[in-house]
Write a protein that holds these residues in place. Sequence first.
Motif, PDB file in Angstrom:
ATOM      1  N   HIS A  34      24.360  33.664 -27.242  1.00  0.00           N
ATOM      2  CA  HIS A  34      25.182  33.776 -26.155  1.00  0.00           C
ATOM      3  C   HIS A  34      24.471  33.520 -24.834  1.00  0.00           C
ATOM      4  O   HIS A  34      24.544  32.467 -24.032  1.00  0.00           O
ATOM      5  CB  HIS A  34      26.228  34.991 -26.075  1.00  0.00           C
ATOM      6  CG  HIS A  34      26.982  34.968 -24.724  1.00  0.00           C
ATOM      7  ND1 HIS A  34      26.642  35.526 -23.557  1.00  0.00           N
ATOM      8  CD2 HIS A  34      28.002  34.089 -24.290  1.00  0.00           C
ATOM      9  CE1 HIS A  34      27.426  35.403 -22.649  1.00  0.00           C
ATOM     10  NE2 HIS A  34      28.367  34.431 -22.929  1.00  0.00           N
ATOM     11  N   ALA A  93      22.801  29.998 -24.506  1.00  0.00           N
ATOM     12  CA  ALA A  93      23.828  28.813 -23.976  1.00  0.00           C
ATOM     13  C   ALA A  93      25.268  29.189 -23.580  1.00  0.00           C
ATOM     14  O   ALA A  93      26.147  29.087 -24.232  1.00  0.00           O
ATOM     15  CB  ALA A  93      24.124  27.887 -25.278  1.00  0.00           C
ATOM     16  N   PRO A  94      25.269  30.077 -22.656  1.00  0.00           N
ATOM     17  CA  PRO A  94      26.595  31.042 -22.188  1.00  0.00           C
ATOM     18  C   PRO A  94      27.760  29.906 -21.950  1.00  0.00           C
ATOM     19  O   PRO A  94      28.937  30.030 -22.482  1.00  0.00           O
ATOM     20  CB  PRO A  94      26.283  31.849 -20.993  1.00  0.00           C
ATOM     21  CG  PRO A  94      24.952  31.190 -20.440  1.00  0.00           C
ATOM     22  CD  PRO A  94      24.384  30.479 -21.609  1.00  0.00           C
ATOM     23  N   HIS A  95      27.056  28.676 -21.304  1.00  0.00           N
ATOM     24  CA  HIS A  95      28.471  27.641 -21.180  1.00  0.00           C
ATOM     25  C   HIS A  95      28.918  26.812 -22.386  1.00  0.00           C
ATOM     26  O   HIS A  95      29.697  26.223 -22.261  1.00  0.00           O
ATOM     27  CB  HIS A  95      27.712  26.625 -20.286  1.00  0.00           C
ATOM     28  CG  HIS A  95      27.451  27.460 -18.692  1.00  0.00           C
ATOM     29  ND1 HIS A  95      28.232  28.149 -17.995  1.00  0.00           N
ATOM     30  CD2 HIS A  95      26.087  27.435 -18.263  1.00  0.00           C
ATOM     31  CE1 HIS A  95      27.847  28.682 -17.131  1.00  0.00           C
ATOM     32  NE2 HIS A  95      26.373  28.326 -17.049  1.00  0.00           N
ATOM     33  N   ALA A  96      27.944  26.930 -23.466  1.00  0.00           N
ATOM     34  CA  ALA A  96      28.398  26.179 -24.603  1.00  0.00           C
ATOM     35  C   ALA A  96      29.077  27.190 -25.677  1.00  0.00           C
ATOM     36  O   ALA A  96      29.674  26.549 -26.677  1.00  0.00           O
ATOM     37  CB  ALA A  96      27.288  25.716 -25.159  1.00  0.00           C
ATOM     38  N   TRP A  97      28.996  28.217 -25.034  1.00  0.00           N
ATOM     39  CA  TRP A  97      29.740  29.285 -26.024  1.00  0.00           C
ATOM     40  C   TRP A  97      31.247  29.282 -26.357  1.00  0.00           C
ATOM     41  O   TRP A  97      31.836  29.595 -27.361  1.00  0.00           O
ATOM     42  CB  TRP A  97      29.153  30.832 -25.697  1.00  0.00           C
ATOM     43  CG  TRP A  97      28.735  31.724 -26.800  1.00  0.00           C
ATOM     44  CD1 TRP A  97      27.587  31.704 -27.414  1.00  0.00           C
ATOM     45  CD2 TRP A  97      29.709  32.439 -27.523  1.00  0.00           C
ATOM     46  NE1 TRP A  97      27.688  32.657 -28.458  1.00  0.00           N
ATOM     47  CE2 TRP A  97      28.947  33.271 -28.412  1.00  0.00           C
ATOM     48  CE3 TRP A  97      30.869  33.264 -27.436  1.00  0.00           C
ATOM     49  CZ2 TRP A  97      29.408  34.221 -29.384  1.00  0.00           C
ATOM     50  CZ3 TRP A  97      31.502  34.147 -28.268  1.00  0.00           C
ATOM     51  CH2 TRP A  97      30.687  34.642 -29.363  1.00  0.00           C
TER      52      TRP A  97
END
Length: 195
Positions: free
Chosen positions: A188, A191-195
């Motif tokens: 997470h 890559a929080p925006h890809a999670w």
Amino acid sequence: MSTPAPPGYQYGDAGLPPSPVTQQDLEKLKASVLFSEADETALHQAWDVLKEQVEDILDVWYGFVGSHEHLVAYFSTPEGQPIQAYLASVRPRFGKWIEDTCMRPYDATWLAYQEEIAVRHTPAKKNQTDHVHSVPLVSLRYLVAFIYPITATIRPFLAAGGHSEEQVDAMHQAWFKSVTLQVALWTHPYAPHAW
């Protein structure tokens, strides 16, 4: 019986922020790795087998890391010199992680600590807990790749408890699912925006 909390271990610390991963997100992840109540039961049984073997397990894992320069680099100075105090201070938390994997309820408190573990592998918190001058990031690819050795090497320890092959398989599969689940959570902060 729970083992003592080692330095830097913050499970349940009120100062930890809640995880950005919701309980609903977690339930979807559990479903994705086929993690069930039967796996929870198998993990509790696994701890009964593993709790007297933790130091031996850590010896295997540390031997594996220590035999690969690209892995021990994460416990080394930026110039590549292993930091023995760093390796020593992480070890009891790694042991506690074995217990937590088997015995903790996978709830909001557990999720908050999973996020803390994850962040400690990134520039946001790497090296802070142990006050060391090491490399600033553990590459995500090695966290993912580590799923296999952490799973494969646990089986002989699970088999040492005298359980049937079917029971050992159940404990091993539950462990595999949990490790995969946790590493998925640890992605997470990378890559929080890809999670």
